[in-house]
Design a protein around this motif. Structure first.
Motif, PDB file in Angstrom:
ATOM      1  N   GLY A   3      36.080  34.902  37.124  1.00 53.62           N
ATOM      2  CA  GLY A   3      36.081  33.660  37.604  1.00 53.62           C
ATOM      3  C   GLY A   3      37.118  33.310  38.572  1.00 53.62           C
ATOM      4  O   GLY A   3      37.354  31.976  38.751  1.00 53.62           O
ATOM      5  N   PHE A   4      37.557  34.162  39.554  1.00 57.61           N
ATOM      6  CA  PHE A   4      38.208  33.650  40.781  1.00 57.61           C
ATOM      7  C   PHE A   4      37.883  33.946  41.877  1.00 57.61           C
ATOM      8  O   PHE A   4      38.520  34.187  42.905  1.00 57.61           O
ATOM      9  CB  PHE A   4      39.524  34.858  40.617  1.00 57.61           C
ATOM     10  CG  PHE A   4      40.566  34.599  39.345  1.00 57.61           C
ATOM     11  CD1 PHE A   4      41.722  33.572  39.714  1.00 57.61           C
ATOM     12  CD2 PHE A   4      40.286  35.098  38.328  1.00 57.61           C
ATOM     13  CE1 PHE A   4      42.377  33.301  38.531  1.00 57.61           C
ATOM     14  CE2 PHE A   4      41.261  34.498  37.054  1.00 57.61           C
ATOM     15  CZ  PHE A   4      42.238  33.649  37.486  1.00 57.61           C
ATOM     16  N   GLU A   5      36.295  33.910  42.180  1.00 58.12           N
ATOM     17  CA  GLU A   5      35.698  33.933  43.328  1.00 58.12           C
ATOM     18  C   GLU A   5      36.062  32.936  44.434  1.00 58.12           C
ATOM     19  O   GLU A   5      36.074  33.225  45.642  1.00 58.12           O
ATOM     20  CB  GLU A   5      34.195  34.145  43.193  1.00 58.12           C
ATOM     21  CG  GLU A   5      33.534  32.872  42.516  1.00 58.12           C
ATOM     22  CD  GLU A   5      33.442  32.778  41.072  1.00 58.12           C
ATOM     23  OE1 GLU A   5      33.022  31.802  40.551  1.00 58.12           O
ATOM     24  OE2 GLU A   5      33.661  33.984  40.591  1.00 58.12           O
ATOM     25  N   LEU A  64      36.310  44.583  44.054  1.00 55.41           N
ATOM     26  CA  LEU A  64      37.076  43.683  44.117  1.00 55.41           C
ATOM     27  C   LEU A  64      36.539  42.422  44.304  1.00 55.41           C
ATOM     28  O   LEU A  64      36.682  41.654  43.241  1.00 55.41           O
ATOM     29  CB  LEU A  64      37.985  43.776  45.451  1.00 55.41           C
ATOM     30  CG  LEU A  64      38.958  42.654  45.617  1.00 55.41           C
ATOM     31  CD1 LEU A  64      39.967  42.323  44.408  1.00 55.41           C
ATOM     32  CD2 LEU A  64      39.627  42.583  46.751  1.00 55.41           C
ATOM     33  N   LEU A  65      35.256  42.425  44.759  1.00 56.75           N
ATOM     34  CA  LEU A  65      34.382  41.155  44.816  1.00 56.75           C
ATOM     35  C   LEU A  65      33.671  40.821  43.403  1.00 56.75           C
ATOM     36  O   LEU A  65      33.659  40.169  43.068  1.00 56.75           O
ATOM     37  CB  LEU A  65      33.165  41.189  45.710  1.00 56.75           C
ATOM     38  CG  LEU A  65      33.941  41.059  47.268  1.00 56.75           C
ATOM     39  CD1 LEU A  65      32.879  41.372  48.227  1.00 56.75           C
ATOM     40  CD2 LEU A  65      34.711  39.921  47.654  1.00 56.75           C
ATOM     41  N   GLU A  66      33.137  41.884  42.867  1.00 60.24           N
ATOM     42  CA  GLU A  66      32.688  41.950  41.498  1.00 60.24           C
ATOM     43  C   GLU A  66      33.789  41.537  40.400  1.00 60.24           C
ATOM     44  O   GLU A  66      33.352  40.775  39.490  1.00 60.24           O
ATOM     45  CB  GLU A  66      31.855  43.356  41.061  1.00 60.24           C
ATOM     46  CG  GLU A  66      30.875  43.538  41.832  1.00 60.24           C
ATOM     47  CD  GLU A  66      30.383  45.112  41.585  1.00 60.24           C
ATOM     48  OE1 GLU A  66      30.754  45.663  40.749  1.00 60.24           O
ATOM     49  OE2 GLU A  66      29.068  45.173  42.115  1.00 60.24           O
ATOM     50  N   ARG A  67      34.841  42.080  40.556  1.00 60.75           N
ATOM     51  CA  ARG A  67      35.904  41.751  39.491  1.00 60.75           C
ATOM     52  C   ARG A  67      36.376  40.577  39.722  1.00 60.75           C
ATOM     53  O   ARG A  67      36.401  39.814  38.560  1.00 60.75           O
ATOM     54  CB  ARG A  67      37.136  42.820  39.531  1.00 60.75           C
ATOM     55  CG  ARG A  67      38.162  42.770  38.814  1.00 60.75           C
ATOM     56  CD  ARG A  67      38.942  43.948  38.896  1.00 60.75           C
ATOM     57  NE  ARG A  67      40.173  43.705  38.285  1.00 60.75           N
ATOM     58  CZ  ARG A  67      40.585  43.947  37.041  1.00 60.75           C
ATOM     59  NH1 ARG A  67      39.651  44.314  36.261  1.00 60.75           N
ATOM     60  NH2 ARG A  67      41.588  43.552  36.364  1.00 60.75           N
ATOM     61  N   ALA A  68      36.442  39.730  40.974  1.00 58.76           N
ATOM     62  CA  ALA A  68      36.874  38.448  41.048  1.00 58.76           C
ATOM     63  C   ALA A  68      35.992  37.497  40.391  1.00 58.76           C
ATOM     64  O   ALA A  68      36.220  36.366  39.854  1.00 58.76           O
ATOM     65  CB  ALA A  68      37.196  38.048  42.445  1.00 58.76           C
ATOM     66  N   SER A  69      34.607  37.747  40.865  1.00 55.52           N
ATOM     67  CA  SER A  69      33.468  37.070  40.317  1.00 55.52           C
ATOM     68  C   SER A  69      33.430  37.120  38.843  1.00 55.52           C
ATOM     69  O   SER A  69      33.050  35.879  38.164  1.00 55.52           O
ATOM     70  CB  SER A  69      32.065  37.415  40.880  1.00 55.52           C
ATOM     71  OG  SER A  69      31.042  36.823  40.575  1.00 55.52           O
TER      72      SER A  69
END
Length: 160
Positions: A68-70, A60-65
């Protein structure tokens, strides 16, 4: 992401920048809806494959980053405690999950972030279902965080 000072400054900066860009030229309804809709980060419970909580968190964290949604995701928490078990006369430390198959995510909920969470591998969806999952009350989150901190400070003994 998990620093409390960083959270408030990131959240404030995101709120100010969203408000400024929504009032600026060229943003239209999407910018106005974004600034008015989900500017506040709240806690949500996400269902994952049992035993895959750490992989779901990392994914989830990798996908958000990557997308561009981190800035919309503050913290991902796996409710667990340390347990000391005696096995054949030797101490063994391990983590016990309070809610196996679930993680807690502090995030801004909008259509894009909803799809990021639901399309993440090892994640089956939000708890609460429907079009918009209900956020977890702050009192409940504080109780769970206190339980995690108590478990980390004083590991519980388990005799097998």
């Amino acid at each position: 992401m998990s620093d409390s000072n960083g959270i408030s400054s990131n959240g404030d900066a995101a709120d100010q920048s969203t408000g400024a860009s929504a009032s600026g030229a060229g943003q239209g309804q999407a910018g106005a809806a974004k600034s008015a809709g989900a500017a506040e980060k709240k806690w949500y419970i996400v269902h994952t494959y049992s035993g895959q909580e750490n992989r779901a968190k990392q994914g989830l964290l990798e996908r958000a980053s990557a997308l561009g949604f981190e800035e919309q995701f503050d913290e991902v928490l796996i409710p667990e405690e340390s347990v000391v078990e005696m096995v054949k006369g030797q101490k063994r430390n391990f983590k016990r999950k309070f809610f196996p198959g679930y993680i807690m995510v502090r995030m801004e909920l909008n259509d894009e972030t909803w799809h990021i969470v639901n399309d993440t591998p090892k994640v089956t969806g939000f708890v609460g279902g429907g079009a918009r999952p209900a956020p977890v009350p702050d009192a409940e989150v504080q109780r769970i965080v206190a339980q995690i901190e108590d478990g980390a400070a004083a590991p519980k003994a388990k005799i097998a």
